[in-house]
Design an enzyme around this catalytic site. Structure first.
Site, PDB file in Angstrom:
ATOM      1  N   TYR A 132       0.787  -8.209  -6.324  1.00  0.00           N
ATOM      2  CA  TYR A 132       0.658  -8.651  -7.708  1.00  0.00           C
ATOM      3  C   TYR A 132      -0.829  -8.575  -8.019  1.00  0.00           C
ATOM      4  O   TYR A 132      -1.613  -9.396  -7.558  1.00  0.00           O
ATOM      5  CB  TYR A 132       1.184 -10.074  -7.883  1.00  0.00           C
ATOM      6  N   CYS A 133      -1.219  -7.571  -8.787  1.00  0.00           N
ATOM      7  CA  CYS A 133      -2.616  -7.301  -9.120  1.00  0.00           C
ATOM      8  C   CYS A 133      -2.864  -7.953 -10.489  1.00  0.00           C
ATOM      9  O   CYS A 133      -2.389  -7.467 -11.517  1.00  0.00           O
ATOM     10  CB  CYS A 133      -2.811  -5.785  -9.170  1.00  0.00           C
TER      11      CYS A 133
END
Length: 180
Positions: A132-133
């Site tokens: 999850y960037c």
């Protein structure tokens, strides 16, 4: 997170609990938060406040105040953005197919408001293999033991005003005394 989260089509999003008009969002958020959260902007890599943060605590949504990620799921991906391998709860985020900018990606939204957080990639570490960037501007970090941000509550449902009884003509009642 063992359950696979569904990826929504952009035209098939769930209804979000918190719905403000853009004027209200602009008043609540800083300019950089508004650009990321409401206009789907991206901060330049290695510039965000939390990219190098290694403190223990919880990352909350800057839009709604709901908890999103814990520091023990954060890792250094080398991407320049805070990266996590899973959210605090599978229902904290909504995943949406994103074909913008000539790419195929999965957008990550705050599940309470639909605000943009970042993107999800399948190149993360174990145990999930996910990354999850997330943009720092979409987050508020609270160290363990400190008070979390106050969540934004959903607007109450507006119902029609109750029907009023008709006003009766004032008959046979004395007039109020005159002021001197």
């Amino acid at each position: 997170m063992s359950d696979k989260k569904p990826v929504h089509k952009p035209d098939d999003l769930p209804e979000f609990e918190i719905s403000l008009d853009e004027k209200d969002w602009k008043q609540r958020l800083s300019a950089s938060q508004y650009r990321v959260l409401r206009e789907k902007g991206t901060e330049p890599p290695f510039t965000g406040e939390y990219a190098g943060n290694h403190a223990k605590g919880t990352y909350y949504s800057a839009a709604t105040g709901q908890p999103l990620f814990r520091s023990d799921t954060k890792f250094d991906s080398g991407s320049g953005w805070p990266s996590f391998f899973e959210p605090v709860d599978k229902d904290a985020v909504v995943l949406v197919e994103d074909k913008s900018h000539g790419m195929r990606r999965i957008e990550v939204l705050d599940s309470k408001s639909g605000s943009h957080l970042g993107h999800l990639f399948s190149d993360g570490p174990r145990p999930t293999g996910m990354r999850y960037c997330i943009n720092s501007a979409s987050l508020v970090f609270v160290p363990d033991g400190e008070k979390p941000p106050a969540p934004i509550e959903a607007a109450p449902e507006i119902s029609a005003a109750p029907e009023m009884a008709p006003i009766e003509e004032a008959q046979d009642q004395p007039a109020p005394p005159e002021e001197k």
